[in-house]
Design a protein around this motif. Structure first.
Motif, PDB file in Angstrom:
ATOM      1  N   ARG A   1       7.201  30.439  75.238  1.00  9.46           N
ATOM      2  CA  ARG A   1       7.583  29.432  74.260  1.00  9.46           C
ATOM      3  C   ARG A   1       8.181  30.099  73.016  1.00  9.46           C
ATOM      4  N   ALA A   2       8.997  29.360  72.290  1.00  9.75           N
ATOM      5  CA  ALA A   2       9.708  29.932  71.142  1.00  9.75           C
ATOM      6  C   ALA A   2       8.772  30.253  69.998  1.00  9.75           C
ATOM      7  N   VAL A   3       7.856  29.344  69.687  1.00 10.76           N
ATOM      8  CA  VAL A   3       6.942  29.504  68.560  1.00 10.76           C
ATOM      9  C   VAL A   3       5.538  29.136  69.026  1.00 10.76           C
ATOM     10  N   TYR A   4       4.566  29.955  68.651  1.00 14.90           N
ATOM     11  CA  TYR A   4       3.170  29.694  69.004  1.00 14.90           C
ATOM     12  C   TYR A   4       2.422  29.224  67.760  1.00 14.90           C
ATOM     13  N   ARG A   5       1.611  28.191  67.949  1.00 16.18           N
ATOM     14  CA  ARG A   5       0.733  27.693  66.895  1.00 16.18           C
ATOM     15  C   ARG A   5      -0.687  27.628  67.420  1.00 16.18           C
ATOM     16  N   LEU A   6      -1.632  27.480  66.505  1.00 15.24           N
ATOM     17  CA  LEU A   6      -3.035  27.504  66.899  1.00 15.24           C
ATOM     18  C   LEU A   6      -3.371  26.451  67.955  1.00 15.24           C
ATOM     19  N   PRO A   7      -2.880  25.202  67.862  1.00 14.97           N
ATOM     20  CA  PRO A   7      -3.218  24.219  68.905  1.00 14.97           C
ATOM     21  C   PRO A   7      -2.701  24.592  70.288  1.00 14.97           C
ATOM     22  N   ASP A   8      -1.681  25.478  70.356  1.00 17.17           N
ATOM     23  CA  ASP A   8      -1.110  25.851  71.653  1.00 17.17           C
ATOM     24  C   ASP A   8      -2.025  26.767  72.447  1.00 17.17           C
ATOM     25  N   LEU A   9      -2.996  27.395  71.815  1.00 19.10           N
ATOM     26  CA  LEU A   9      -3.795  28.433  72.469  1.00 19.10           C
ATOM     27  C   LEU A   9      -5.019  27.887  73.176  1.00 19.10           C
ATOM     28  N   ARG A  10      -5.426  26.690  72.840  1.00 17.82           N
ATOM     29  CA  ARG A  10      -6.517  25.995  73.513  1.00 17.82           C
ATOM     30  C   ARG A  10      -7.781  26.848  73.548  1.00 17.82           C
ATOM     31  N   LEU A  11      -8.363  27.072  74.747  1.00 16.83           N
ATOM     32  CA  LEU A  11      -9.645  27.770  74.835  1.00 16.83           C
ATOM     33  C   LEU A  11      -9.532  29.222  74.349  1.00 16.83           C
ATOM     34  N   ARG A  12      -8.436  29.888  74.707  1.00 16.14           N
ATOM     35  CA  ARG A  12      -8.270  31.282  74.267  1.00 16.14           C
ATOM     36  C   ARG A  12      -8.259  31.363  72.739  1.00 16.14           C
ATOM     37  N   GLY A  13      -7.599  30.422  72.111  1.00 17.04           N
ATOM     38  CA  GLY A  13      -7.565  30.424  70.658  1.00 17.04           C
ATOM     39  C   GLY A  13      -8.939  30.223  70.059  1.00 17.04           C
ATOM     40  N   LEU A  14      -9.709  29.298  70.649  1.00 18.68           N
ATOM     41  CA  LEU A  14     -11.061  29.056  70.149  1.00 18.68           C
ATOM     42  C   LEU A  14     -11.925  30.299  70.287  1.00 18.68           C
ATOM     43  N   LEU A  15     -11.867  30.942  71.454  1.00 18.96           N
ATOM     44  CA  LEU A  15     -12.679  32.143  71.664  1.00 18.96           C
ATOM     45  C   LEU A  15     -12.245  33.275  70.733  1.00 18.96           C
ATOM     46  N   HIS A  16     -10.970  33.363  70.460  1.00 23.36           N
ATOM     47  CA  HIS A  16     -10.511  34.396  69.525  1.00 23.36           C
ATOM     48  C   HIS A  16     -11.054  34.148  68.122  1.00 23.36           C
TER      49      HIS A  16
END
Length: 536
Positions: free
Chosen positions: A424-439
């Motif tokens: 994807r062109a730009v990543y935001r926090l909602p795009d990361l889903r479970l991985r983002g939460l665990l990070h």
């Protein structure tokens, strides 16, 4: 600095002669290069300028016109002044012709009313001059040592300017040829005031020489460059004319900066360093007042006030990161990012945050929407930088005070997205889903305890036996528990893969056909990956 006529008159050896100024009282600040004792009238051709002449006048002519000529010749060769001891040729006063001529020509003329050994005067003044020269030599040696060390260490411009400011006690700035400030050391002054309207003020100061003092602005300016290619100016701010030591200081600093530019060919440019310094200052709260950060950004051509701000972090993906030649290639990514911003007409601060990440502080112009602008920027960067990267964006904020929060969010998003980029062109926090939460929760002891409880036995088994059962578990779960697909991805026959699954069940004491058990194990593996990435 050489002593002045006033300094000489203040010496005890001169004061004993009861000196009295009879002409040129407004020129007592004239510098005395040397003291010369001479009784002859045609002494002028023996002088080189800057001498203070001592005489008793015994060999001077009686004719007033010839006495006036004597004064005229001294003035013409640039003598600093004339001291005449009364009592031998002239008893109580000098002839009016001498005084009048000296006054008209602006030559300081002093009489000594008491007999004074001239040798004592010459010794005192020459000792003072020699002491000053020795002090200047010591200062020059000190500057040589300081800037040689800075050159050898490859000190960045900010460190060079800090030394210049410390040695001079004055504000010092480095600008490029577009009159944008690349580095600034304010010496305790308010940076906002110092940088206000900088480009306009700087363009008004254009000395003809490479190093010159501009009395109107109080700026000591020296060009910075090497091999006939100037790329900037070093400016020291004074409220008085600079001393010769100040000039040497400025020129040595400019030489060090020029040498550093030649040596940093494979590093980020001075513009990237300047931008990175401002970004780092914002993130570390180095600026007591956000207005200082805004003033520094304005000085490099990036307006921050009155605009919505979005923080970006750009990271090469693992495949690209492995191909990077350390800081040099990251510097090239920074230059490509800056070029992409320029192409999209988005003035921005662009600089390295560390050896893996480029930071961008993007002030959105009025009526420009964030998403289209970021997508266009990512697309343009992709045409300029041909290795894979991820571009992560923090939340759009309205104030410089909130930029740090936005940057931290962008950094977290980039750290997660770089592991498994999906294009994807730009990543935001909602795009990361479970991985983002665990990070985000990676430092939480409860998550660490959960991962250890779920996987501890398996990790210990692999560590003791050098096994790869943790990898087999990951392949199985990533394949949606499809054993046939997982066996193929693991490059194992089905019987061999099934045997490993049975061993996993024994070690973990769980049923790998149970959905909830597999979900817990999968979350624990993702958490473990987050821990290990941070410790890498």
């Amino acid at each position: 600095m050489l002593p002045t006529i006033a300094d000489v008159l203040a010496l005890e050896t001169v004061r004993r002669g009861s000196p009295r100024v009879v002409a040129g009282a407004d020129r007592l600040d004239s510098k005395v290069r040397w003291v010369h004792v001479g009784e002859i009238a045609d002494i002028a051709h023996l002088l080189r300028g800057g001498e203070l002449v001592l005489t008793t006048g015994v060999a001077l002519p009686d004719d007033p016109e010839k006495l006036a000529d004597y004064i005229g010749e001294l003035s013409q060769v640039g003598a600093a002044g004339l001291i005449v001891e009364l009592g031998r040729k002239f008893v109580r006063d000098l002839p009016r012709a001498v005084v009048k001529s000296a006054e008209e020509l602006g030559l300081p003329l002093i009489v000594l009313e008491r007999e004074t050994p001239f040798v004592q005067i010459t010794e005192s003044v020459h000792a003072r001059i020699i002491d000053i020269q020795l002090e200047e030599l010591r200062a020059s040696d000190q500057l040589h040592e300081v800037f040689t060390e800075l050159s050898v260490e490859g000190a960045p411009p900010a460190e060079v300017l800090a030394q210049v400011s410390r040695l001079s006690g004055r504000p010092v700035l480095l600008e490029n040829l577009a009159h944008q400030v690349l580095a600034c050391e304010s010496a305790g002054r308010d940076a906002g005031t110092l940088l206000a309207g900088w480009e306009t003020r700087s363009r008004a100061v254009a000395p003809a020489e490479r190093t010159a003092y501009d009395p109107a602005s109080g700026w000591l300016v020296t060009m910075v460059g090497a091999r006939g290619q100037d790329w900037g100016r070093l400016i020291l701010l004074y409220d008085r004319p600079p001393t010769p030591r100040d000039v040497v200081l400025a020129e040595r600093a400019a030489t060090t900066l020029a040498l550093g530019r030649l040596l940093e060919r494979h590093q980020e440019s001075l513009e990237r360093q300047a931008h990175g310094t401002i970004i780092t200052g914002i993130l570390t709260h180095a600026y007591a007042d956000p207005e200082e950060a805004a003033a520094r950004a304005r000085a490099v051509g990036v307006p921050l006030t009155g605009r919505r701000l979005v923080s970006l972090v750009i990271r090469p993906t693992e495949s690209a990161d492995q191909a990077l030649d350390g800081h040099a290639q990251l510097g090239e990514l920074g230059e490509a990012t800056a070029a992409a911003c320029r192409d999209e007409r988005l003035p921005a601060l662009v600089g390295a945050l560390d050896q893996e990440r480029i930071g961008v502080l993007l002030p959105l112009p009025p009526r420009v929407q964030a998403e289209p602008a970021l997508n266009a920027l990512s697309e343009r960067l992709g045409t300029l930088w041909h290795s894979p990267f991820v571009l992560a964006a923090g939340s759009v904020v309205e104030s410089l005070r909130d930029v740090r929060r936005s940057f931290l969010e962008a950094e977290q998003v980039a750290d997660v997205a770089v592991r498994q980029p999906d294009g994807r062109a730009v990543y935001r926090l909602p795009d990361l889903r479970l991985r983002g939460l665990l990070h985000l929760l990676r430092d939480d002891a409860r998550l660490q305890t959960f991962a250890e409880r779920e996987l501890g036995a398996l990790l210990a088994h692999d560590a003791q036996r050098g096994g790869d059962l943790t990898r087999i578990l990951r392949v199985y779960l990533d394949s949606g528990r499809n054993k046939a697909v997982a066996a193929q991805k693991a490059h194992l026959s089905r019987p061999a893969f099934y045997d490993r699954l049975r061993r996993l069940e024994r070690i973990l004491d769980t049923d790998l056909d149970d959905v909830e058990s597999c979900l817990s194990l999968h979350v624990a593996l993702l958490a473990l990956e987050s821990f290990r990435r941070d410790n890498r």
